[in-house]
Write an enzyme that holds these catalytic residues in place. Sequence first.
Site, PDB file in Angstrom:
ATOM      1  N   ALA A  22       0.864  -1.303   0.040  1.00 44.04           N
ATOM      2  CA  ALA A  22       0.196  -0.063  -0.103  1.00 44.04           C
ATOM      3  C   ALA A  22       0.806   1.325  -0.110  1.00 44.04           C
ATOM      4  O   ALA A  22       0.481   2.201  -0.506  1.00 44.04           O
ATOM      5  CB  ALA A  22      -1.058   0.058   1.176  1.00 44.04           C
ATOM      6  N   THR A  26       0.000   4.981  -1.675  1.00 39.55           N
ATOM      7  CA  THR A  26      -0.547   6.199  -0.784  1.00 39.55           C
ATOM      8  C   THR A  26       0.026   7.585  -1.367  1.00 39.55           C
ATOM      9  O   THR A  26      -0.560   8.494  -1.262  1.00 39.55           O
ATOM     10  CB  THR A  26      -0.104   6.011   0.653  1.00 39.55           C
ATOM     11  OG1 THR A  26       1.376   5.587   0.839  1.00 39.55           O
ATOM     12  CG2 THR A  26      -0.782   4.978   1.531  1.00 39.55           C
ATOM     13  N   PHE A  33      -5.404   0.674   3.293  1.00 38.35           N
ATOM     14  CA  PHE A  33      -6.955   0.024   3.705  1.00 38.35           C
ATOM     15  C   PHE A  33      -6.639  -0.439   5.353  1.00 38.35           C
ATOM     16  O   PHE A  33      -7.650  -0.277   6.013  1.00 38.35           O
ATOM     17  CB  PHE A  33      -7.351  -1.077   3.210  1.00 38.35           C
ATOM     18  CG  PHE A  33      -6.678  -2.422   2.908  1.00 38.35           C
ATOM     19  CD1 PHE A  33      -6.872  -3.397   3.503  1.00 38.35           C
ATOM     20  CD2 PHE A  33      -5.867  -2.346   1.814  1.00 38.35           C
ATOM     21  CE1 PHE A  33      -6.391  -4.353   3.558  1.00 38.35           C
ATOM     22  CE2 PHE A  33      -5.088  -3.678   1.738  1.00 38.35           C
ATOM     23  CZ  PHE A  33      -5.334  -4.578   2.591  1.00 38.35           C
ATOM     24  N   GLN A  99       0.733  -6.427  -3.632  1.00 40.15           N
ATOM     25  CA  GLN A  99      -0.381  -6.705  -2.874  1.00 40.15           C
ATOM     26  C   GLN A  99      -1.671  -5.467  -3.261  1.00 40.15           C
ATOM     27  O   GLN A  99      -2.591  -5.809  -2.622  1.00 40.15           O
ATOM     28  CB  GLN A  99      -0.204  -6.254  -1.209  1.00 40.15           C
ATOM     29  CG  GLN A  99       1.096  -7.300  -0.813  1.00 40.15           C
ATOM     30  CD  GLN A  99       1.299  -6.865   0.707  1.00 40.15           C
ATOM     31  OE1 GLN A  99       2.014  -5.759   0.928  1.00 40.15           O
ATOM     32  NE2 GLN A  99       0.726  -7.335   1.732  1.00 40.15           N
ATOM     33  N   ASP A 102      -4.902  -1.599  -7.507  1.00 44.64           N
ATOM     34  CA  ASP A 102      -5.201  -0.368  -8.265  1.00 44.64           C
ATOM     35  C   ASP A 102      -4.953  -0.355  -9.492  1.00 44.64           C
ATOM     36  O   ASP A 102      -5.196   0.855 -10.111  1.00 44.64           O
ATOM     37  CB  ASP A 102      -4.728   0.737  -7.373  1.00 44.64           C
ATOM     38  CG  ASP A 102      -3.015   0.722  -7.140  1.00 44.64           C
ATOM     39  OD1 ASP A 102      -2.486  -0.005  -7.935  1.00 44.64           O
ATOM     40  OD2 ASP A 102      -2.582   0.821  -5.961  1.00 44.64           O
ATOM     41  N   HIS A 119      -3.576  -9.938  -4.637  1.00 50.18           N
ATOM     42  CA  HIS A 119      -4.784  -9.733  -4.055  1.00 50.18           C
ATOM     43  C   HIS A 119      -5.732  -9.369  -5.226  1.00 50.18           C
ATOM     44  O   HIS A 119      -6.856  -8.832  -5.109  1.00 50.18           O
ATOM     45  CB  HIS A 119      -4.827  -8.507  -2.915  1.00 50.18           C
ATOM     46  CG  HIS A 119      -4.041  -8.912  -1.857  1.00 50.18           C
ATOM     47  ND1 HIS A 119      -3.502  -7.978  -0.905  1.00 50.18           N
ATOM     48  CD2 HIS A 119      -3.600 -10.136  -1.425  1.00 50.18           C
ATOM     49  CE1 HIS A 119      -3.065  -8.883   0.061  1.00 50.18           C
ATOM     50  NE2 HIS A 119      -3.050  -9.910  -0.070  1.00 50.18           N
ATOM     51  N   CYS A 127     -16.026 -12.922 -14.082  1.00 49.59           N
ATOM     52  CA  CYS A 127     -17.176 -14.094 -13.767  1.00 49.59           C
ATOM     53  C   CYS A 127     -16.714 -14.969 -12.697  1.00 49.59           C
ATOM     54  O   CYS A 127     -15.431 -15.579 -12.970  1.00 49.59           O
ATOM     55  CB  CYS A 127     -17.657 -14.736 -15.047  1.00 49.59           C
ATOM     56  SG  CYS A 127     -18.553 -16.026 -14.727  1.00 49.59           S
ATOM     57  N   CYS A 130     -16.825 -18.627 -14.976  1.00 50.63           N
ATOM     58  CA  CYS A 130     -15.858 -19.046 -16.076  1.00 50.63           C
ATOM     59  C   CYS A 130     -14.603 -17.946 -16.490  1.00 50.63           C
ATOM     60  O   CYS A 130     -13.952 -18.264 -17.104  1.00 50.63           O
ATOM     61  CB  CYS A 130     -16.896 -19.071 -17.361  1.00 50.63           C
ATOM     62  SG  CYS A 130     -17.452 -17.208 -17.936  1.00 50.63           S
ATOM     63  N   CYS A 154     -22.410 -17.352 -19.054  1.00 48.75           N
ATOM     64  CA  CYS A 154     -22.600 -18.705 -18.383  1.00 48.75           C
ATOM     65  C   CYS A 154     -23.714 -18.393 -17.097  1.00 48.75           C
ATOM     66  O   CYS A 154     -24.076 -19.205 -16.437  1.00 48.75           O
ATOM     67  CB  CYS A 154     -21.418 -19.244 -17.720  1.00 48.75           C
ATOM     68  SG  CYS A 154     -20.608 -18.661 -16.330  1.00 48.75           S
TER      69      CYS A 154
HETATM   70 ZN    ZN Z   1     -19.179 -16.732 -16.884  1.00 46.20          ZN
END
Ligand code: ZN
Length: 247
Positions: A22, A26, A33, A99, A102, A119, A127, A130, A154
């Site tokens: 982070a 900053t 966070f 990590q 953004d 992350h 999705c 899929c 899907c």
């Molecule tokens: Zn899908």
Amino acid sequence: MDAQALAHLLANARRAVVFTGAGISTESGIPDFRSPGGVWSKMKPIYFQEFVGSRDKRREAWTRVFNKTAGWTGASPNAGHRAVARLIEMGRASSVITQNVDNLHQDSGVPSDRVIELHGNASYAKCLDCQRRYEIEDLRARWEADEEIVCDVCGGLLKTATISFGQPMPEYEMMRATAEAEACDLFLVLGSSLVVYPAAGLPMTARRRGAQLVIVNREPTELDGYADLVLNAEIGPTMTQTLALLN
Ligand code: ZN
């Protein structure tokens, strides 16, 4: 001088890897966070299981996205991001493990295949079934119409491509990050307090393989005692000076 010591280590490294947290963002105005006043001190995280299990939680999650409540997107890369991009462009660093969610490493010009996102990424959606990618803005009309936001292909639930609390760490990215830590001879941490797993484990993996460890962070970290060089400084100015000495 600090930047000189770092430039010296980078100049002598065969293969560096950069790890960012982070603290690098900053400086672009993105809140950390975990810090007091950060996102999670002002709003409760929505756990993965809540998102999957509750229409209300999904509605709330998408409202946070479109209102930019978390403040994760919409910022611009800073001098720290540009320095990392330059290290990769020069071939001095193989990749950046981050990590952050953004997208600022990609925005600063690092090819996406050189960014390992532990992350995930908040700048687009995926999705859950899929894995098809969707751009956030393409989903806005459905949110405004209060429709359930699902996959055209899907019917699976769409969610920002971040790893939420309660969601397992992405296996492929973890594998790549570990391989990079094992292959490098210089592990450069920029703006991470190195508290949360796996952030805490990767520098030690690198060290066990004989890599040197450098930590640039405003505050002391848990792993300072293992580092070959610790710079408690702003990342942008420090890395700009370092790059100037390397060129
Ligand atoms: Zn899908």
